[in-house]
Design an enzyme around this catalytic site. Structure first.
Site, mmCIF file in Angstrom:
data_model
loop_
_atom_site.group_PDB
_atom_site.id
_atom_site.type_symbol
_atom_site.label_atom_id
_atom_site.label_comp_id
_atom_site.label_asym_id
_atom_site.label_seq_id
_atom_site.Cartn_x
_atom_site.Cartn_y
_atom_site.Cartn_z
ATOM 1 N N CYS A 1 25.130 8.279 0.177
ATOM 2 C CA CYS A 1 25.028 8.116 -1.188
ATOM 3 C C CYS A 1 24.069 7.525 -1.865
ATOM 4 C CB CYS A 1 25.806 6.457 -0.490
ATOM 5 S SG CYS A 1 27.054 6.089 -0.868
ATOM 6 N N HIS B 1 23.080 2.152 -6.706
ATOM 7 C CA HIS B 1 24.510 2.249 -5.909
ATOM 8 C C HIS B 1 24.983 0.594 -6.078
ATOM 9 C CE1 HIS B 1 26.595 4.383 -3.488
ATOM 10 N NE2 HIS B 1 26.546 3.887 -2.295
ATOM 11 N N ASN C 1 32.827 2.017 -3.847
ATOM 12 C CA ASN C 1 31.463 2.671 -4.078
ATOM 13 C C ASN C 1 32.200 4.432 -3.794
ATOM 14 O OD1 ASN C 1 29.621 4.257 -2.751
ATOM 15 N ND2 ASN C 1 29.669 2.988 -0.626
HETATM 16 N N1 ACO Z 1 40.300 -6.414 5.122
HETATM 17 C C1 ACO Z 1 40.237 -7.561 5.999
HETATM 18 N N2 ACO Z 1 39.814 -8.106 7.292
HETATM 19 C C2 ACO Z 1 38.789 -6.609 6.687
HETATM 20 C C3 ACO Z 1 38.975 -5.858 6.288
HETATM 21 C C4 ACO Z 1 39.259 -6.138 5.121
HETATM 22 N N3 ACO Z 1 40.147 -4.571 4.464
HETATM 23 N N4 ACO Z 1 37.916 -4.433 6.519
HETATM 24 C C5 ACO Z 1 37.504 -5.727 7.955
HETATM 25 N N5 ACO Z 1 38.004 -6.648 7.941
HETATM 26 C C6 ACO Z 1 37.197 -7.558 8.594
HETATM 27 C C7 ACO Z 1 36.998 -7.031 10.233
HETATM 28 O O1 ACO Z 1 38.162 -6.751 11.132
HETATM 29 C C8 ACO Z 1 36.012 -7.730 10.948
HETATM 30 O O2 ACO Z 1 37.623 -8.918 11.599
HETATM 31 P P1 ACO Z 1 36.698 -9.497 12.729
HETATM 32 O O3 ACO Z 1 36.265 -10.257 12.746
HETATM 33 O O4 ACO Z 1 37.984 -10.260 13.173
HETATM 34 O O5 ACO Z 1 36.508 -8.331 14.251
HETATM 35 C C9 ACO Z 1 36.511 -9.208 9.665
HETATM 36 O O6 ACO Z 1 36.610 -8.716 8.304
HETATM 37 C C10 ACO Z 1 34.772 -8.872 9.237
HETATM 38 O O7 ACO Z 1 34.467 -7.728 9.793
HETATM 39 P P2 ACO Z 1 32.416 -6.848 9.135
HETATM 40 O O8 ACO Z 1 32.840 -5.980 9.319
HETATM 41 O O9 ACO Z 1 31.884 -7.871 9.665
HETATM 42 O O10 ACO Z 1 32.410 -7.696 7.783
HETATM 43 P P3 ACO Z 1 31.525 -7.734 6.449
HETATM 44 O O11 ACO Z 1 31.439 -9.293 5.513
HETATM 45 O O12 ACO Z 1 30.668 -7.325 6.968
HETATM 46 O O13 ACO Z 1 32.506 -7.031 5.364
HETATM 47 C C11 ACO Z 1 31.882 -4.889 4.874
HETATM 48 C C12 ACO Z 1 32.456 -5.177 5.023
HETATM 49 C C13 ACO Z 1 32.751 -5.225 3.143
HETATM 50 C C14 ACO Z 1 32.484 -3.266 5.438
HETATM 51 C C15 ACO Z 1 30.226 -4.557 4.621
HETATM 52 O O14 ACO Z 1 29.595 -4.063 5.801
HETATM 53 C C16 ACO Z 1 29.839 -3.547 3.541
HETATM 54 O O15 ACO Z 1 29.910 -3.634 2.767
HETATM 55 N N6 ACO Z 1 28.904 -2.628 4.202
HETATM 56 C C17 ACO Z 1 27.773 -1.862 3.540
HETATM 57 C C18 ACO Z 1 28.171 -0.458 3.482
HETATM 58 C C19 ACO Z 1 27.545 0.174 2.377
HETATM 59 O O16 ACO Z 1 26.622 -0.556 1.791
HETATM 60 N N7 ACO Z 1 27.718 1.628 3.495
HETATM 61 C C20 ACO Z 1 26.270 2.229 2.875
HETATM 62 C C21 ACO Z 1 26.738 3.060 1.470
HETATM 63 S S1 ACO Z 1 28.553 4.074 1.720
HETATM 64 C C22 ACO Z 1 27.970 5.744 2.207
HETATM 65 O O17 ACO Z 1 26.467 6.263 2.149
HETATM 66 C C23 ACO Z 1 28.672 7.138 2.890
#
Ligand code: ACO
Length: 323
Positions: A114, A250, A280
């Protein structure tokens, strides 16, 4: 006197197929509401069967050339950021070179997930400023839909396909922050975090694999590292927060975008946001957002733009440019 790499044109391309969040509700335990609230994403584009990364890149490049009023043979170098090239080799960049009908110069890919576009921009800037290219075409292009595990709700709802392109041209400046062009770049990586975000396959493993991410762990790093790289780049450019007209971040998650802007003390009305429409798109997200920001009339000539990204590696970085 200094040579500056000045933006001559910007363009983008998005595949026709638009997938709304609701579509995922049919096959996954997820909701439109969860995706919107946690990420800001409402929809994304997916490439058609047989439509590859270089196809998207060629269309974005053609749009950037048209915007610049240039022909393909006016370009000396193509630097293409991608983690989803059509083939293991040759590079997607050489496919773009052929697709544009460009018969001179050189082309190569850059892979920093990314953060790829910021890395490509820094490399192209170095080529232009050192006299190795008068004009460089810098592209971010991805088909992340090809490496998504459709059963993993934590990742497959986050990504989209697309391409953006920018043309840089060598111009003389005074060597001051008032110059047009790229004023500074800052690149970082820390491989200790390689397991937070990766694809579980590759050539050496004789497979393609799927994207795997510990999203909440990546999130923990994002705001701090993005703020610090953006501030380093601003400092290096000899500019302060008050000089910033636009942040083009990004586009991974609206909460990361908002958190970084807040930490930098920059209001959200100075941030170009496209995550709701594109998801993304990894290395494509910044040039896509720049192109949308330019086309919508937000980013004007003379504006100071800060761009920042973080992704797999972890790899992160920033650039400051005056349009
Ligand atoms: N729908 C419903 N629930 C979901 C979903 C979904 N699509 N995805 C995850 N959950 C659930 C999880 O299972 C978890 O449930 P649990 O508490 O029962 O275990 C709950 O939601 C919370 O999960 P988290 O992963 O802690 O949620 P978070 O608020 O962190 O959001 C996300 C997840 C959106 C992925 C976030 O962490 C994020 O954006 N992270 C950064 C991503 C990023 O910037 N990546 C870098 C660039 S990508 C690259 O380089 C290729």
């Amino acid at each position: 006197m200094a040579i500056r790499a000045v933006v001559k044109g910007v363009g983008h391309y998005l595949p026709d197929r638009v997938v709304e969040n609701h579509e995922f509700e049919k096959t996954l335990d997820t909701t439109d509401e969860w995706i919107r609230q946690r990420t800001g994403i409402e929809r994304r584009h997916f490439a058609a069967e047989g439509e590859n990364t270089s196809d998207l890149a060629i269309k974005a490049a053609q749009a950037a050339l048209a915007d610049a009023g240039l022909e393909a043979d006016d370009i000396d170098a193509i630097v293409l950021a991608t983690s989803t090239a059509d083939l293991t080799f040759p590079s997607a960049a050489t496919m773009v070179q052929a697709g544009l009908g460009m018969t001179r110069g050189y082309a190569f890919d850059v892979q920093a997930v990314c953060a790829g576009f910021v890395y490509a921009l820094a490399n192209a800037n170095a080529l232009v400023c050192s006299g190795q290219a008068k004009r460089a075409l810098v592209i971010g292009a991805e088909t992340f839909s090809r490496i998504l595990d459709w059963n993993d709700r934590g990742t497959c709802v986050l990504f989209g396909d697309g391409a953006g392109a920018l043309i840089l041209e060598a111009q003389h400046g005074d060597g001051t922050p008032a110059d047009r062009g790229i004023l500074s770049t800052d690149l970082n990586s820390d491989g200790r975090f390689k397991d937070l975000l990766y694809v579980d396959g590759g050539v050496s493993n004789r497979s393609t694999g799927y994207l795997r991410m510990q999203g909440n762990q990546v999130f923990r790093h994002a705001v701090d590292k993005l703020t610090s790289t953006a501030e380093t780049a601003l400092d290096r450019a000899g500019l302060g927060h008050g000089d910033v007209d636009w942040i083009v971040p990004h586009q991974a998650n609206i909460r990361i975008i908002q958190g970084t802007a807040k930490k930098m003390g920059i209001p959200m009305d100075k941030v170009v946001v496209t995550v709701q429409d594109h998801g993304n798109t990894s290395a494509a997200s910044i040039p896509l957002a720049m192109s949308v920001g330019r086309q919508s009339g937000k980013i004007k000539s003379g504006d100071v733009v800060v761009t920042e990204a973080i992704g797999g590696g972890l790899a992160w970085g920033a650039a400051v440019l005056r349009f």
